[in-house]
Enzyme design. Structure first.
Site: not given
Length: 361
Positions: A102, A172, A196
Site C-alpha cells: 500500500w 495511511d 477494516k
C-alpha cells in the site's frame, strides 16, 4: 442465526452490538419513519450523525479544535493521489517510507504528481519488518513525509511513530486506526478507509490539521480539495450517509469498551493467543514478520508446505473460521483480528491451529 468468525482483511468483521443496533434502527431511524439510508443528508437528523461522528473521533484521538474530521469517498486509493495533488507543489519533493504494497501504491500515485524521494524501504526481504529510525534518510526540506502505519498483506506494524518536527507527517492508517493509543497530534493528516477497523466500506475518514487545510491547493476540481470538504462539513456532495452512520456506531462502541487503552489490552491479548501457537510450534507454523515488527491486526504465517496450507484453509472454513487465506505476495495464511474480532474468535483459531498441528505435524 449462526455467525462465523470472519478473519477477512476487509471488508471485515463488525461488532455484533453495532450490527444489532443498526438492525433495530434500519426501518425507522429515531422516529423519522425512514431508514438512515433514506433521510436527506441536509436533514437535521443526518447532520447530527455527521457532527457526532466527528466529535467522537476527535475525542478518542485526543484532538482539539485545530483538527477536522472529514468523511469522504474513494477509499485510501483516492487519498494516494489527493494528498500529493493538494500538498506537493512545483519544485517540492515528498518523502515516502515504504513498508509494503500500500505504501508502494501511494508512492506510485505521488510520482505522477511531482517529485518524490524514498526515505526508507524494507522491500529487500519482502517487507518482514518496519525500518529503524536510523535507516530513515529524508530529502532536503520535504513537503511532507508519508508512511503506512500497518501492513495488512505482510503483517507488520509501526510500534511507535517517528517524530520529524515541523515537517508534516501523513499516514495511511486504514487497517489499524483506533487499535491502540498513539499521539495523533504528531500527524498533519491521517486517512483511513473504514472497511477494516472502522465500519463498512464506502467512506474514507480523513483527519486533517487546520494549517494543512489552509495550505491545500485551490486549483483542483472541487471534489479533490480538502478545504472545500472542510468548509462544507463533509456535505459538499451527497455523502455515503449509511457508512458514516455505521462508523459513528462503531466509535460509540469503542468508547463504551473503555477507549483506546482498553482496546489495546484487548488486541494484545487476542494476538498473543495466535502468536504463541506460532512461536511454540517448532517450525510447523512460521510467521512472516519479524517479532519486533509484528502487527496486532493482521497475523501472517506459513505452514511447512503448500499442500498443508490448502488443507488448513479448507478445514478452517468448514470449522467456521473464514477468510484465512494469505495474500499472494506472502502466501500461506493471514488472520485479520481487527478491533471487532472477539477473544472467543482468536481462541477458536488458536485451538484449531493446535489441533491441525497435532493431526499433521
Amino acid at each position: 442465526m449462526e455467525r462465523v468468525f470472519n478473519f477477512n482483511a476487509g471488508p471485515a468483521t463488525l461488532p455484533l452490538a453495532v450490527l444489532e443496533e443498526a438492525q433495530r434502527e434500519l426501518l425507522n431511524y429515531k422516529g423519522t419513519g425512514m431508514s438512515v439510508m433514506e433521510i436527506s443528508h441536509r436533514s437535521k437528523e443526518y447532520e447530527a450523525i455527521n457532527n457526532e461522528a466527528e466529535a467522537n473521533m476527535k475525542e478518542l484521538l485526543g484532538l482539539g479544535s485545530n483538527y477536522r474530521v472529514l468523511f469522504l469517498q474513494g477509499g485510501a486509493s483516492t487519498q494516494f493521489a489527493m494528498v500529493p495533488m493538494n500538498f506537493l507543489g512545483a519544485g517540492q519533493k515528498a518523502d515516502y517510507i515504504l513498508t509494503g504494497s500500500w505504501s508502494e501504491k501511494a508512492l506510485k500515485e505521488a510520482q505522477k504528481i511531482g517529485q518524490t524521494h524514498v526515505a526508507a524501504t524494507t522491500q529487500e526481504g519482502n517487507y518482514v519488518r518496519i525500518p529503524k529510525a536510523d535507516e530513515i534518510q529524508l530529502s532536503e526540506a520535504p513537503a511532507y513525509i508519508h508512511l503506512t502505519s500497518n501492513n495488512t498483506i505482510f503483517g507488520t506494524q509501526w510500534q511507535s511513530f517517528p517524530d520529524f518536527g515541523d515537517i508534516p507527517l501523513i499516514a495511511d492508517m486504514s487497517s489499524d486506526i483506533l487499535c491502540k493509543p498513539f499521539d495523533a497530534n504528531k500527524f498533519a493528516l491521517i486517512y483511513a478507509g473504514a472497511q477494516k477497523n472502522l465500519g463498512p466500506s464506502g467512506v474514507t475518514v480523513v483527519i486533517i490539521r487546520q494549517d494543512m487545510i489552509e495550505k491545500a491547493s485551490t486549483k483542483l476540481p472541487s471534489m479533490l480539495r480538502y478545504d472545500i470538504h472542510a468548509k462544507n462539513n463533509s456535505l459538499y456532495n451527497t455523502p455515503p450517509s449509511f457508512s458514516v452512520y455505521m462508523v459513528n456506531l462503531v466509535l460509540c462502541w469503542l468508547k463504551a469498551q473503555g477507549g483506546l487503552a482498553a482496546m489495546e489490552k484487548h488486541n494484545l491479548e487476542k494476538a498473543a493467543l495466535i502468536y504463541d501457537v506460532i512461536d511454540s510450534s517448532n517450525g510447523f507454523y512460521k510467521g512472516h514478520a519479524d517479532k519486533d515488527s509484528r502487527s496486532i491486526m493482521n497475523i501472517t504465517f506459513r505452514l511447512l508446505n503448500e499442500d498443508l496450507e490448502k488443507a488448513f484453509a479448507s478445514e478452517a472454513t468448514k470449522a467456521g473460521l473464514i477468510g484465512l487465506k494469505g495474500h499472494r505476495s506472502v502466501g500461506g495464511m493471514r488472520a485479520s483480528i481487527y478491533n471487532a474480532m472477539s477473544r472467543e474468535g482468536c481462541q477458536a483459531l488458536a485451538d484449531f491451529m493446535k489441533e491441525f498441528m497435532r493431526k499433521n505435524g
